[in-house]
Design a protein around this motif. Structure first.
Motif, PDB file in Angstrom:
ATOM      1  N   LYS A 232     -78.633  32.063 -15.574  1.00 45.20           N
ATOM      2  CA  LYS A 232     -77.430  31.273 -15.944  1.00 45.20           C
ATOM      3  C   LYS A 232     -76.818  30.883 -14.718  1.00 45.20           C
ATOM      4  O   LYS A 232     -76.168  29.874 -14.639  1.00 45.20           O
ATOM      5  CB  LYS A 232     -76.384  32.046 -16.997  1.00 45.20           C
ATOM      6  N   SER A 233     -76.299  31.744 -13.950  1.00 44.06           N
ATOM      7  CA  SER A 233     -75.602  31.784 -12.634  1.00 44.06           C
ATOM      8  C   SER A 233     -76.286  30.499 -11.849  1.00 44.06           C
ATOM      9  O   SER A 233     -75.622  29.785 -10.989  1.00 44.06           O
ATOM     10  CB  SER A 233     -75.476  32.953 -11.799  1.00 44.06           C
ATOM     11  N   LEU A 234     -77.804  30.625 -11.621  1.00 43.23           N
ATOM     12  CA  LEU A 234     -78.374  29.571 -10.874  1.00 43.23           C
ATOM     13  C   LEU A 234     -78.212  28.261 -11.449  1.00 43.23           C
ATOM     14  O   LEU A 234     -78.140  27.498 -10.832  1.00 43.23           O
ATOM     15  CB  LEU A 234     -79.820  30.302 -10.665  1.00 43.23           C
ATOM     16  N   ALA A 235     -78.411  28.262 -12.697  1.00 36.26           N
ATOM     17  CA  ALA A 235     -78.405  26.899 -13.453  1.00 36.26           C
ATOM     18  C   ALA A 235     -77.158  26.327 -13.620  1.00 36.26           C
ATOM     19  O   ALA A 235     -77.103  25.038 -12.974  1.00 36.26           O
ATOM     20  CB  ALA A 235     -78.830  26.981 -14.828  1.00 36.26           C
ATOM     21  N   ARG A 236     -75.851  27.145 -13.389  1.00 34.80           N
ATOM     22  CA  ARG A 236     -74.695  26.658 -13.326  1.00 34.80           C
ATOM     23  C   ARG A 236     -74.341  26.144 -11.864  1.00 34.80           C
ATOM     24  O   ARG A 236     -73.659  25.144 -11.798  1.00 34.80           O
ATOM     25  CB  ARG A 236     -73.785  27.659 -13.882  1.00 34.80           C
ATOM     26  N   ARG A 237     -74.810  26.819 -10.936  1.00 29.54           N
ATOM     27  CA  ARG A 237     -74.684  26.499  -9.463  1.00 29.54           C
ATOM     28  C   ARG A 237     -75.245  25.166  -9.335  1.00 29.54           C
ATOM     29  O   ARG A 237     -74.803  24.355  -8.609  1.00 29.54           O
ATOM     30  CB  ARG A 237     -75.392  27.316  -8.518  1.00 29.54           C
ATOM     31  N   ASN A 238     -76.459  24.998  -9.872  1.00 33.85           N
ATOM     32  CA  ASN A 238     -77.096  23.443  -9.612  1.00 33.85           C
ATOM     33  C   ASN A 238     -76.548  22.686 -10.414  1.00 33.85           C
ATOM     34  O   ASN A 238     -76.483  21.284  -9.914  1.00 33.85           O
ATOM     35  CB  ASN A 238     -78.500  23.759 -10.343  1.00 33.85           C
ATOM     36  N   VAL A 239     -75.735  22.798 -11.498  1.00 31.23           N
ATOM     37  CA  VAL A 239     -74.664  21.706 -11.999  1.00 31.23           C
ATOM     38  C   VAL A 239     -73.660  21.415 -11.057  1.00 31.23           C
ATOM     39  O   VAL A 239     -73.444  20.212 -11.053  1.00 31.23           O
ATOM     40  CB  VAL A 239     -74.335  22.365 -13.379  1.00 31.23           C
ATOM     41  N   VAL A 240     -73.199  22.546 -10.273  1.00 30.31           N
ATOM     42  CA  VAL A 240     -72.146  22.073  -9.344  1.00 30.31           C
ATOM     43  C   VAL A 240     -72.678  21.215  -8.215  1.00 30.31           C
ATOM     44  O   VAL A 240     -72.035  20.156  -7.806  1.00 30.31           O
ATOM     45  CB  VAL A 240     -71.575  23.612  -8.532  1.00 30.31           C
ATOM     46  N   PHE A 241     -73.836  21.359  -7.853  1.00 28.31           N
ATOM     47  CA  PHE A 241     -74.529  20.498  -7.054  1.00 28.31           C
ATOM     48  C   PHE A 241     -74.652  19.052  -7.412  1.00 28.31           C
ATOM     49  O   PHE A 241     -74.347  18.103  -6.764  1.00 28.31           O
ATOM     50  CB  PHE A 241     -75.836  21.022  -6.564  1.00 28.31           C
ATOM     51  N   SER A 242     -75.047  18.964  -8.561  1.00 31.30           N
ATOM     52  CA  SER A 242     -75.202  17.759  -9.334  1.00 31.30           C
ATOM     53  C   SER A 242     -73.898  16.896  -9.294  1.00 31.30           C
ATOM     54  O   SER A 242     -73.898  15.739  -9.076  1.00 31.30           O
ATOM     55  CB  SER A 242     -75.780  17.905 -10.734  1.00 31.30           C
ATOM     56  N   GLN A 243     -72.846  17.737  -9.681  1.00 31.39           N
ATOM     57  CA  GLN A 243     -71.501  17.053  -9.879  1.00 31.39           C
ATOM     58  C   GLN A 243     -71.066  16.552  -8.332  1.00 31.39           C
ATOM     59  O   GLN A 243     -70.194  15.631  -8.325  1.00 31.39           O
ATOM     60  CB  GLN A 243     -70.697  17.995 -10.408  1.00 31.39           C
ATOM     61  N   MET A 244     -71.374  17.479  -7.655  1.00 34.23           N
ATOM     62  CA  MET A 244     -70.927  17.110  -6.111  1.00 34.23           C
ATOM     63  C   MET A 244     -71.724  15.732  -5.658  1.00 34.23           C
ATOM     64  O   MET A 244     -71.097  14.854  -5.019  1.00 34.23           O
ATOM     65  CB  MET A 244     -71.365  18.245  -4.982  1.00 34.23           C
TER      66      MET A 244
END
Length: 775
Positions: A232-244
């Motif tokens: 879940k941490s990895l997936a959420r981190r990738n959401v952060v990259f998408s938002q950036m």
């Protein structure tokens, strides 16, 4: 017809009036909660002063002399940083993911709020970063009932608007990151950066920043440390990259590349049981509590070590502390392996010199000191019932040098297991300043909390002998070249009011008396070979009272009996006292008190107190140099000679030790107490004095034979490994030079020189004793 029109107009007016009444009432009802909240009718609201200085728990920080954080004292492990210390990638990641219009809204994002209402929060909440900060600062996580949540949301809006008026956007964002709890004692962005990635916030790269921002949604659910939440941490981190990428902070190519990377942690926990100088930090805690009692705030309130954000600058050097802990750990692993092997054939393991009933007595005492026993005793349990629980198996985690082990054993067996472990202590002092540079109270604080530096006192053995010889050199001008007969020596009980005559024996006298005695020995050879009978002659010549007086002048505070037996180290002293005393010899006879704290500052950087050590001239520069010359003989021709040359690899017979190959001048002394219960080594170079102690928790825990159990085998290797590391780090500038020789040295130290014609050193000194000794 006219009447109908009039009635219709009246009805329209009534509807219009009702509309406006309802509209105004609606507006009032909408505004009323905010008005009520602003005046505190819905519960406490922060005042202007509270907004200016929001209540918070700031960790007090222990900072080494080389600028490294050694540890913290905290309710919340939080040390605030400023906006300039935050990396740009962290700020962009937070804004892009948590609050896209952060720099545009005035505390409330109505568009995001409307979206959250329409979609019932399925596409994210409507709270801004400012609202999240107001929740953290002033009213917690929220109520469990609907009305309570509504009222808290209203209060949150009001506080957010006030915060926006009071602070800049940068300040609000920084306060939020400084307050947020990332779990595992990582409260605030600085602690989180250090604990999860082992670095300061300004050094975070974009991947690491994204991981921390991902945790802002839910620090437990998206925690990269928890095995259950890693995906879940990895997936959420990738959401952060998408938002950036969506907000123009990353290109699509950069986003795709970053999302392919795994999460890499550099786990660096900061609990009190972790990190460097753990035993020192525990001692410092008690020191600071004493300081706080005598140093109130300007308004008369007491400082709180755990929430007032004090900065305590200490003399410990983090590099030296690291090397000291590494050296102790490296040697103790090997020593413990050999000790475990020996105990397999010991019927009363891990004890010697005891019968089985004595062993049980020791174990009962250990059980009664345990938390388990005290807790059950407080519950009203009787001794028999409590002892029975110590025989019942239970799950527990026990210490090993390869890492903690999860196992099942009885509490009784766990005590036996821990009794097998030998303990070690090390302390280093810079003689010229009194600065304590390294403090190793044990090899593992979590499992062995008792401090072997200052808390513990053990017999010091032959490391006390230099104080006896120093008394003779300083008061009577004895020379290292003076010769004495190596023959049995008896001191009458009547001379010092003893119950019996005292006739010490040389080491090995019972097995090979012909090798233990005979001929004449210089004072230098006698100390190098740790000859007991000549030490006895010396203390008899100068009187025990003068030796005790001299030891106290060196900074030893413990009570020392005024009897001849102290010459052989029968007194219990701490490593702290011994290193402080030895450091005086390296500082030309000037005693500089041990100094651990440089200064204390408040959270704003205001200096509350600066410290200077106490100094006192104890002996002459000439006498100090002569004593160092004596001690050098120990490392060139005595029990410390294994510091020189190549002794080969580390075999099971630890007497040979490592290939240390030191060539520089070292003044030192080994010490071994009765039955090998304690092993000591004190070693000095011109700008660093270090002492090492090794032994068991109980004096009955020791090696069977002196080959493994002597100070040269147990303690000296730690000193040697430590100094090897110090010398390899040239930035520390640890001296390898000779001790500075005074201009005029009247005492003969070169024993190859012949004494002047007609001079009989022994007879002359005997006369001087009778004429000059002070009682």
């Amino acid at each position: 017809m006219a009447k109908k029109k009039s009635a219709k107009k009246a009805t329209s007016r009534n509807y219009l009036k009702l509309f406006w009444q309802l509209f105004i009432a609606g507006v009032i009802l909408a505004i009323l909660p905010f008005l009520l909240a602003s005046i505190g009718a819905l519960g406490h609201m922060p005042s202007f002063e509270e907004l200016e200085n929001p209540e918070s728990n700031l960790a007090s920080e222990v900072i080494s002399i080389d600028g490294k954080t050694l540890g913290k004292y905290a309710y919340e492990n939080r040390t605030p940083v400023k906006f300039k210390d935050l990396p740009d990638n962290l700020v962009k990641a937070l804004v892009a993911t948590e609050d896209e219009r952060f720099f545009e809204h005035s505390g409330i994002d109505f568009k995001a709020t409307a979206r959250a209402i329409v979609k019932l929060g399925q596409d994210g909440g409507g709270s801004t970063t400012t609202q999240q900060l107001s929740k953290l600062l002033f009213h917690g996580e929220g109520s469990k009932n609907v009305f309570g949540r509504v009222f808290q949301k209203v209060k949150e809006y009001v506080i957010s608007i006030r915060l926006e008026r009071q602070y800049t956007k940068e300040e609000i964002l920084t306060m939020y990151l400084n307050k947020y709890d990332f779990l595992y004692l990582a409260v605030g962005i600085r602690s989180a950066s250090r604990i999860y990635f082992g670095k300061e916030p300004k050094d975070l790269n974009v991947q690491e920043s994204a991981v921390l921002v991902a945790m802002l949604k839910n620090p437990r659910q998206f925690n990269p440390k928890r095995e259950i939440s890693k995906d879940k941490s990895l997936a959420r981190r990738n959401v952060v990259f998408s938002q950036m990428a969506k907000n123009g902070f990353l290109t699509e190519k950069e986003k795709d590349s970053l999302q392919e990377l795994p999460i890499v942690l550099n786990w660096s926990p900061e609990s009190h049981a972790d990190g460097l100088a753990t035993h020192f930090r525990e001692y410092l805690r008690s020191y600071m509590n004493g300081w706080i009692k005598n140093n109130p705030k300007p308004n008369g309130d007491k400082y709180n070590l755990h929430r007032d954000g004090l900065k305590i600058y200490v003399t410990i050097d983090s590099r030296m502390q690291q090397y000291a802990e590494e050296a102790a750990n490296e040697h103790m692993q090997n020593l413990q392996r050999i000790f475990f092997k020996e105990q397999k054939r010991n019927k009363t393991a891990p004890f010697y010199d005891v019968e089985l009933e004595d062993r049980e007595r020791i174990m009962l005492q250990a059980m009664k000191r345990s938390t388990r026993w005290k807790r059950m005793k407080a519950q009203g349990k009787d001794d028999k019932e409590i002892r029975q629980t110590f025989r019942e198996k239970t799950e527990m985690r026990v210490f090993s040098y390869k890492g903690d082990i999860d196992t099942i054993m009885t509490p009784y067996d766990s005590i036996v297991y821990y009794k097998h472990f030998l303990r070690a202590g090390l302390m280093s002092i810079e003689p010229q300043t009194g600065h304590v540079k390294a403090w190793v109270g044990g090899t593992n604080y979590k499992h062995f909390k008792f401090d072997a530096v200052k808390q513990q006192k053990r017999q010091v053995g032959s490391t006390f002998k230099p104080f006896v010889y120093a008394t003779a050199i300083n008061q009577l001008k004895w020379s290292p070249c003076d010769s004495f007969p190596n023959t049995p020596y008896t001191i009458s009980k009547d001379k010092y009011g003893m119950p019996d005559d005292w006739s010490p024996k040389n080491s090995g006298a019972d097995e090979n008396p012909e090798d233990a005695y005979g001929g004449m020995l210089t004072l230098k050879d006698a100390l190098a070979k740790s000859v007991n009978v000549i030490t006895a002659r010396t203390i008899d010549a100068v009187h025990p009272k003068n030796v005790v007086r001299f030891a106290h002048s060196l900074g030893i505070d413990s009570k020392i009996p005024e009897v001849p037996a102290i010459a052989l180290g029968s007194v219990d002293l701490s490593l702290y006292e011994m290193v402080g005393a030895y450091s005086t010899f390296a500082n030309k006879g000037l005693r500089v008190g041990q100094m651990m704290v440089l200064r204390i500052e408040d959270k704003n950087g205001t200096i509350l107190e600066q410290f200077t050590p106490e100094t006192k001239e104890v002996l002459s520069e000439e006498s100090s140099y002569v004593i160092l010359n004596l001690l050098e003989g120990v490392t060139t021709a005595g029990s410390g000679v294994r510091l020189r040359g190549n002794w080969g690899s580390y075999p099971d017979n630890i007497a040979t030790g490592y290939p240390y190959e030191f060539t520089n001048p070292i003044a030192g002394k080994t010490g071994t107490t009765q039955n090998q219960s304690d092993g000591w080594f004190m070693g000095i170079v011109p700008n660093l004095a270090t002492g090492v102690w090794v032994g068991g928790e109980d004096r009955a825990t020791h090696f069977e034979f002196i080959t493994q159990g002597q100070g040269a085998s147990m303690a000296l290797p730690i000193w040697a490994l430590y100094y090897k590391k110090l010398y390899e780090d040239e930035s520390l500038s640890i001296s390898q030079e000779e001790f500075e020789k005074p201009e005029d040295v009247s005492i003969r130290i070169n024993c190859s020189d012949e004494p002047e014609e007609g001079e009989d050193p022994l007879e002359e000194k005997k006369k001087e004793v009778e004429e000059e000794i002070e009682f």
